[in-house]
Design a protein around this motif. Structure first.
Motif, PDB file in Angstrom:
ATOM      1  N   VAL A 207       0.976  -1.105  -0.097  1.00  0.00           N
ATOM      2  CA  VAL A 207      -0.089  -0.003  -0.035  1.00  0.00           C
ATOM      3  C   VAL A 207       0.629   1.258  -0.097  1.00  0.00           C
ATOM      4  CG1 VAL A 207      -1.822   1.236   1.281  1.00  0.00           C
ATOM      5  CG2 VAL A 207      -1.645  -1.255   1.305  1.00  0.00           C
ATOM      6  N   HIS A 208       0.996   1.742  -1.065  1.00  0.00           N
ATOM      7  CA  HIS A 208       1.926   2.899  -1.327  1.00  0.00           C
ATOM      8  C   HIS A 208       1.306   4.336  -0.712  1.00  0.00           C
ATOM      9  CE1 HIS A 208       4.978   1.140  -3.793  1.00  0.00           C
ATOM     10  NE2 HIS A 208       4.220   0.366  -4.124  1.00  0.00           N
TER      11      HIS A 208
ATOM     12  N   MET B 114       8.054 -14.451  -5.236  1.00  0.00           N
ATOM     13  CA  MET B 114       7.065 -13.873  -4.815  1.00  0.00           C
ATOM     14  C   MET B 114       6.314 -13.210  -5.808  1.00  0.00           C
ATOM     15  SD  MET B 114       7.812 -14.110  -1.473  1.00  0.00           S
ATOM     16  CE  MET B 114       6.796 -12.942  -0.581  1.00  0.00           C
ATOM     17  N   GLN B 115       4.659 -12.994  -5.321  1.00  0.00           N
ATOM     18  CA  GLN B 115       3.800 -12.173  -6.234  1.00  0.00           C
ATOM     19  C   GLN B 115       3.736 -10.964  -5.722  1.00  0.00           C
ATOM     20  OE1 GLN B 115       3.918 -16.059  -7.062  1.00  0.00           O
ATOM     21  NE2 GLN B 115       2.418 -15.977  -5.391  1.00  0.00           N
ATOM     22  N   ILE B 116       3.761  -9.766  -6.388  1.00  0.00           N
ATOM     23  CA  ILE B 116       4.013  -8.471  -5.866  1.00  0.00           C
ATOM     24  C   ILE B 116       2.735  -7.639  -6.485  1.00  0.00           C
ATOM     25  CG2 ILE B 116       5.158  -6.272  -5.605  1.00  0.00           C
ATOM     26  CD1 ILE B 116       6.448  -8.898  -4.097  1.00  0.00           C
ATOM     27  N   HIS B 117       2.101  -7.198  -5.530  1.00  0.00           N
ATOM     28  CA  HIS B 117       0.925  -6.281  -6.174  1.00  0.00           C
ATOM     29  C   HIS B 117       1.015  -4.957  -5.269  1.00  0.00           C
ATOM     30  CE1 HIS B 117      -0.622 -10.214  -7.087  1.00  0.00           C
ATOM     31  NE2 HIS B 117      -0.205 -10.513  -6.009  1.00  0.00           N
ATOM     32  N   ALA B 118       0.308  -3.941  -5.938  1.00  0.00           N
ATOM     33  CA  ALA B 118       0.327  -2.547  -5.230  1.00  0.00           C
ATOM     34  C   ALA B 118      -0.751  -1.926  -5.448  1.00  0.00           C
ATOM     35  CB  ALA B 118       1.649  -1.602  -6.215  1.00  0.00           C
ATOM     36  N   ILE B 119      -1.130  -1.210  -4.337  1.00  0.00           N
ATOM     37  CA  ILE B 119      -2.491  -0.377  -4.216  1.00  0.00           C
ATOM     38  C   ILE B 119      -1.874   1.129  -4.069  1.00  0.00           C
ATOM     39  CG2 ILE B 119      -4.635   0.206  -3.210  1.00  0.00           C
ATOM     40  CD1 ILE B 119      -4.803  -2.697  -2.060  1.00  0.00           C
ATOM     41  N   ALA B 120      -2.210   1.699  -4.940  1.00  0.00           N
ATOM     42  CA  ALA B 120      -1.531   3.190  -4.964  1.00  0.00           C
ATOM     43  C   ALA B 120      -2.568   4.137  -5.836  1.00  0.00           C
ATOM     44  CB  ALA B 120      -0.193   3.264  -5.574  1.00  0.00           C
ATOM     45  N   ASP B 121      -2.569   5.452  -5.529  1.00  0.00           N
ATOM     46  CA  ASP B 121      -3.256   6.565  -6.476  1.00  0.00           C
ATOM     47  C   ASP B 121      -2.332   7.521  -6.352  1.00  0.00           C
ATOM     48  OD1 ASP B 121      -4.820   8.424  -7.485  1.00  0.00           O
ATOM     49  OD2 ASP B 121      -6.607   7.863  -6.513  1.00  0.00           O
ATOM     50  N   GLU B 122      -1.239   7.462  -7.194  1.00  0.00           N
ATOM     51  CA  GLU B 122      -0.275   8.428  -7.347  1.00  0.00           C
ATOM     52  C   GLU B 122      -0.496   9.637  -7.913  1.00  0.00           C
ATOM     53  OE1 GLU B 122       3.501   7.603  -8.428  1.00  0.00           O
ATOM     54  OE2 GLU B 122       3.450   6.009  -6.963  1.00  0.00           O
ATOM     55  N   GLU B 123      -1.791   9.767  -8.669  1.00  0.00           N
ATOM     56  CA  GLU B 123      -1.849  11.136  -9.064  1.00  0.00           C
ATOM     57  C   GLU B 123      -2.366  11.943  -7.842  1.00  0.00           C
ATOM     58  OE1 GLU B 123      -5.054  13.324 -12.442  1.00  0.00           O
ATOM     59  OE2 GLU B 123      -4.577  11.083 -12.277  1.00  0.00           O
ATOM     60  N   TYR B 124      -3.243  11.383  -7.021  1.00  0.00           N
ATOM     61  CA  TYR B 124      -3.868  11.969  -5.835  1.00  0.00           C
ATOM     62  C   TYR B 124      -2.704  12.213  -5.112  1.00  0.00           C
ATOM     63  CZ  TYR B 124      -6.540  12.678  -1.404  1.00  0.00           C
ATOM     64  OH  TYR B 124      -6.910  13.066  -0.373  1.00  0.00           O
ATOM     65  N   MET B 125      -1.852  11.285  -4.835  1.00  0.00           N
ATOM     66  CA  MET B 125      -0.791  11.568  -3.686  1.00  0.00           C
ATOM     67  C   MET B 125      -0.121  12.695  -4.223  1.00  0.00           C
ATOM     68  SD  MET B 125      -1.307  10.152  -1.075  1.00  0.00           S
ATOM     69  CE  MET B 125      -2.309   8.849  -0.222  1.00  0.00           C
ATOM     70  N   ARG B 126       0.328  12.807  -5.567  1.00  0.00           N
ATOM     71  CA  ARG B 126       1.212  13.793  -6.034  1.00  0.00           C
ATOM     72  C   ARG B 126       0.718  15.080  -5.789  1.00  0.00           C
ATOM     73  NH1 ARG B 126       2.654   9.836 -10.178  1.00  0.00           N
ATOM     74  NH2 ARG B 126       0.908  10.691 -11.552  1.00  0.00           N
ATOM     75  N   SER B 127      -0.730  15.193  -5.822  1.00  0.00           N
ATOM     76  CA  SER B 127      -1.403  16.573  -5.690  1.00  0.00           C
ATOM     77  C   SER B 127      -1.390  17.048  -3.925  1.00  0.00           C
ATOM     78  CB  SER B 127      -2.877  16.304  -5.997  1.00  0.00           C
ATOM     79  OG  SER B 127      -3.600  15.569  -4.845  1.00  0.00           O
TER      80      SER B 127
END
Length: 337
Positions: free
Chosen positions: A218-219, A275-288
């Motif tokens: 979770v980024h 390992m299987q890697i997954h990511a939950i992120a909202d880069e656009e929102y966090m960049r704001s």
């Protein structure tokens, strides 16, 4: 359907941890997912211990209730803080503290004086919030979820990972100790600062100590930005993001390297864990969001972050659930190398 078991890797990021709260809130509603281990740092550690305690006492519903109660207490504590958004920021829904007179004074003073001078009584409002939200003895004695909370050893520069039997209010505060804001936290005679400097969060404990091979990161801190920062504030914000992503990037490079050797047949199948890697992120929102908003515990802002996290987790479940237990849902090399 049998539930799929995953590990969680929760980044820190101050008040932005409410985004992670929203993610966890949505994942807890999905009975197709169970949790094996949680590796976390800073605000991620707080989310982790609150979830683990709530799960121990009342399963999924207990975890959801505990998280909501914890963040409500954070909002109450934030209402008492001098670090408040200005009236203009509130009216314009600008969640930064850049125009806050109290923040301007604090920012200047923190560059000139240490926390030992500014806060000689070592007051930390997070201690009371954690003590009211978590029974740490329950986590140490009977929590079914494996916890791995990262802090940075000030003397050695090495990472310290606190496991269930070591979890306490002091160890959690150690993982979130920003040295320009709080006194160094001592646990068993060792001095610790925020774990984000050395592991945000650490992935290796999930590889070595958990059965599940799926890691959901979770980024909180954006990895990529289009614009080159030019103002002092923007430069500081980008440096913060780079430093608090660096350890995760290094570990992901190692995971990608091992995966490539398995695919190429360089190492025999079964010799090392894939390992299987997954990511939950909202880069656009966090960049704001501005760096200063990490110190903004205004309840309206926390709810805004929570809803953003829920929405992203909901979309992630729809897009990615079938990949769990089968393959990575992201291109590790493209995202982290």
């Amino acid at each position: 359907m049998k539930a799929k078991t995953v590990n969680l890797a929760l980044q820190g990021g101050g008040a932005h941890g409410a985004f992670c709260w929203g993610v966890l809130d949505r994942l807890l509603e999905d009975e197709r997912i169970d949790f094996d281990g949680i590796s976390a740092t800073s605000a991620g550690s707080m989310n982790a211990v609150v979830l683990a305690y709530g799960w121990t006492e009342g399963g999924r519903t207990g975890a959801k209730t505990a998280l909501a109660g914890f963040w409500r207490r954070i909002g109450h504590a934030g209402a008492m803080s001098p670090l408040q958004p200005s009236l203009w920021d509130r009216l314009s829904h600008n969640h930064s503290l850049q125009n806050s007179p109290a923040f301007m004074v604090f920012d200047l003073m923190s560059r000139l004086l240490s926390p030992y001078q500014l806060n000689p009584g070592n007051y930390n409002p997070l201690r009371k919030v954690l003590e009211e939200s978590v029974d740490f003895e329950a986590i140490r004695d009977r929590c079914p979820i494996k916890l791995f909370l990262s802090a940075t050893n000030v003397r050695s520069g090495k990472i310290k990972v606190f496991r269930n039997s070591e979890v306490s209010v002091d160890s959690v505060l150690a993982t979130a100790c920003l040295p320009f804001m709080f006194h160094t936290v001592e646990v068993d005679g060792e001095a610790y600062w925020d774990g984000g400097y050395m592991g945000n969060p650490a992935i290796y404990p999930l590889i070595y100590h958990c059965k599940s091979t799926d890691v959901v990161v979770v980024h909180i801190n954006p990895i990529y930005r289009d614009d080159i920062p030019k103002s002092a504030g923007a430069i500081l914000s980008r440096l913060n993001e780079l430093s608090f992503n660096s350890s995760l990037m290094r570990e992901m490079r190692a995971i990608a390297f091992v995966s490539r050797m398995i695919d190429d047949g360089t190492i025999a199948s079964g010799t090392m864990k894939r390992m299987q890697i997954h990511a939950i992120a909202d880069e656009e929102y966090m960049r704001s969001l501005c760096l200063t908003s990490k110190l903004n515990a205004d309840w309206e802002f926390l709810l805004h972050l929570h809803e953003a996290g829920r929405a992203r987790a909901d979309a992630w479940l729809a897009e990615t659930f079938d990949d769990l237990g089968t393959r990575s849902s992201i291109d590790i090399a493209e995202r982290y190398l």
